[in-house]
Write a protein that holds these residues in place. Structure first.
Motif, short mmCIF file in Angstrom:
data_model
loop_
_atom_site.label_atom_id
_atom_site.label_comp_id
_atom_site.label_asym_id
_atom_site.label_seq_id
_atom_site.Cartn_x
_atom_site.Cartn_y
_atom_site.Cartn_z
N ILE A 8 0.84 -1.19 0.00
CA ILE A 8 0.00 0.00 0.00
C ILE A 8 0.88 1.24 0.00
N GLN A 9 0.46 2.26 -0.73
CA GLN A 9 1.27 3.48 -0.84
C GLN A 9 1.04 4.40 0.36
N SER A 11 0.94 7.48 0.46
CA SER A 11 0.84 8.78 -0.19
C SER A 11 -0.16 9.70 0.53
N GLY A 17 -11.55 2.63 2.61
CA GLY A 17 -11.47 1.90 1.33
C GLY A 17 -10.25 1.00 1.32
N ASN A 18 -9.11 1.53 1.76
CA ASN A 18 -7.89 0.74 1.86
C ASN A 18 -8.09 -0.40 2.86
N MET A 22 -8.09 -3.99 1.15
CA MET A 22 -6.75 -4.55 1.18
C MET A 22 -6.27 -4.96 2.57
N VAL A 143 -6.00 -7.14 -4.07
CA VAL A 143 -6.01 -5.70 -4.39
C VAL A 143 -7.43 -5.26 -4.75
N GLY A 144 -7.61 -3.95 -4.85
CA GLY A 144 -8.87 -3.40 -5.35
C GLY A 144 -8.89 -3.52 -6.88
N LYS A 145 -10.08 -3.29 -7.43
CA LYS A 145 -10.28 -3.48 -8.87
C LYS A 145 -9.34 -2.60 -9.73
N ASP A 146 -9.01 -1.42 -9.20
CA ASP A 146 -8.17 -0.48 -9.97
C ASP A 146 -6.77 -1.03 -10.24
N LYS A 190 -15.01 6.93 -6.33
CA LYS A 190 -14.12 5.99 -5.64
C LYS A 190 -13.37 6.72 -4.51
N SER A 192 -10.43 7.70 -2.46
CA SER A 192 -9.00 7.65 -2.78
C SER A 192 -8.25 8.77 -2.10
N SER A 194 -6.05 10.34 -3.30
CA SER A 194 -5.79 11.42 -4.26
C SER A 194 -6.98 12.35 -4.46
P1 ADP Z 1 -5.62 5.34 -2.94
O1 ADP Z 1 -6.46 5.34 -4.19
O2 ADP Z 1 -6.39 5.81 -1.78
O3 ADP Z 1 -4.31 6.06 -3.12
P2 ADP Z 1 -4.04 2.97 -3.12
O4 ADP Z 1 -3.88 3.17 -4.58
O5 ADP Z 1 -2.84 3.15 -2.24
O6 ADP Z 1 -5.25 3.86 -2.61
O7 ADP Z 1 -4.66 1.55 -2.86
C1 ADP Z 1 -4.28 0.61 -1.87
C2 ADP Z 1 -5.17 -0.59 -1.99
O8 ADP Z 1 -6.50 -0.27 -1.60
C3 ADP Z 1 -5.29 -1.11 -3.44
O9 ADP Z 1 -5.40 -2.50 -3.40
C4 ADP Z 1 -6.53 -0.46 -3.94
O10 ADP Z 1 -7.10 -1.16 -5.00
C5 ADP Z 1 -7.40 -0.48 -2.67
N1 ADP Z 1 -8.34 0.62 -2.68
C6 ADP Z 1 -8.08 1.93 -2.51
N2 ADP Z 1 -9.20 2.66 -2.56
C7 ADP Z 1 -10.20 1.80 -2.76
C8 ADP Z 1 -11.62 1.95 -2.92
N3 ADP Z 1 -12.21 3.12 -2.83
N4 ADP Z 1 -12.33 0.85 -3.16
C9 ADP Z 1 -11.74 -0.34 -3.24
N5 ADP Z 1 -10.43 -0.55 -3.10
C10 ADP Z 1 -9.65 0.49 -2.86
#
Ligand code: ADP
Ligand code: TRP
Length: 323
Positions: A8-9, A11, A17-18, A22, A143-146, A190, A192, A194
């Motif tokens: 996990i970042q 950042s 959500g994290n 995750m 991981v999440g779908k992204d 979503k 995040s 960011s």
């Molecule tokens: P962010 O978008 O907050 O910077 P990261 O990219 O660090 O989050 O994601 C860390 C983990 O959490 C990844 O596996 C990501 O897919 C999951 N994740 C982050 N935000 C969400 C969300 N809103 N829904 C589902 N999974 C998420």
């Protein structure tokens, strides 16, 4: 028993959500599996250029994981930059990755479309992520779908390396829980780090409540029936409440008579109570930095032994071991 890995970042502050997508699934998997869990601060450098923030977020993420139940004795738990081996593997993989593969990255394209001026680290981000995964021969990556495409890129890199140099890397599978695929933030998009739309589990409770009170809804009046299935408050409530509480709030929505303010209060109470024991543990850990430092040093040493094994195999395969 499988080899499971995810990172996990740091950042920004970690959020629910994290946690749900995750952190929680990873922690649950530590009992029956070989678990590799780490804070990816090299990745965070692609978007963060404030050293104090990066340091603070990294330590905060460590505290979050430990407070939420990650067991550093049972698992491999480390900070990415404590193992520079991953950079050597990144370089070797870079020399075996076509530009076309990176050009297709949605995550890169999305960030550029949002107006971010990309650095080359952002462009090669997927190769560093592939190195993270392949260095430990991970079988499953929750991981999440992204992150789905990043896993596909990792598999592509591993397959082409195996085809060129002989069987070397395990091909990892992404593990994506469909009902947790996208957890919405307070604006309904979503959640995040960011997008400034997060609810952070360890935020001061008053601030957390304020944040929840800002969740966007439609403008139906108190008496009007409401649709739980299109409401962000309900979507989040479902992730924490018991089956009975969910059914009861659903019925109240459909009957009308409750305003969104009251629903937000219920959601706040659910989240606050859910994280209460973890919050206490976190406060205790935060006051013992020496212990936390020791844990992370131990984590890096233990994990390095595994990294070195794969890296020496890879060096042989590509011909970097000349003696
Ligand atoms: P962010 O978008 O907050 O910077 P990261 O990219 O660090 O989050 O994601 C860390 C983990 O959490 C990844 O596996 C990501 O897919 C999951 N994740 C982050 N935000 C969400 C969300 N809103 N829904 C589902 N999974 C998420
Ligand atoms: N790219 C991931 C994210 O933003 C973080 C990450 C880096 C990761 N290396 C990884 C996730 C290895 C899983 C495995 O969420």
């Amino acid at each position: 028993m499988a080899r499971i890995l995810s990172g996990i970042q740091p950042s920004g502050s970690l959020h629910i959500g994290n946690y749900l997508a995750m952190m929680k699934p990873m922690i649950a998997l530590q009992e029956e599996n070989e678990l590799f869990c780490f804070i990816v601060n090299y990745h965070a450098l692609t978007s963060l250029s404030d050293p104090d923030k990066l340091r603070k977020n990294t330590v905060d993420a460590v505290l979050d994981f430990l407070a939420l139940g990650l067991d550093p004795e049972k698992s491999y738990f480390w900070i990415q930059s404590d193992l520079p081996e991953v950079q050597e593997l990144t370089w070797i993989l870079s020399c075996n990755t076509s530009l076309g593969l990176l050009e297709r990255s949605h995550s890169y394209k999305d960030k550029v479309a949002k107006g971010i001026t990309p650095n080359s680290g952002l462009y090669t981000y997927p190769i560093l992520m592939a190195a993270d995964i392949l260095l430990f021969q991970a079988e499953k990556v929750p991981v999440g779908k992204d992150q789905k495409q990043h896993l596909e890129i990792t598999r592509d890199i591993a397959s082409s390396f195996n085809a060129n140099f002989g069987e070397t890397f395990t091909l990892p599978d992404a593990v994506i829980e469909e009902n947790l695929a996208v957890i919405p933030g307070i604006d309904g998009q979503k959640m995040s780090k960011s997008y400034d739309n997060t609810i952070c589990m360890f935020e001061d409770e008053k601030k957390m409540r304020k944040r929840i009170m800002k969740i966007k809804t439609d403008s139906l009046g108190i008496e009007e029936p409401k649709n739980p299935d299109t409401c962000t408050i309900f979507a989040l409530y479902k992730l924490f409440a018991s089956t009975e509480d969910i059914a009861s709030l659903r019925a109240t929505y459909q009957a009308g008579g409750m305003g969104y303010g009251d629903a937000k209060q219920l959601l706040f109470e659910q989240i606050r109570d859910y994280f209460k024991p973890f919050r206490e543990k976190r406060e205790q850990l935060a006051s013992d930095t020496e212990y936390v430092h020791k844990i992370m040093k131990m984590g890096a040493e233990k994990t390095r032994e595994r990294a070195v094994q794969t890296l020496s195999l890879v060096r042989k395969k590509v011909g970097l071991n000349y003696l």
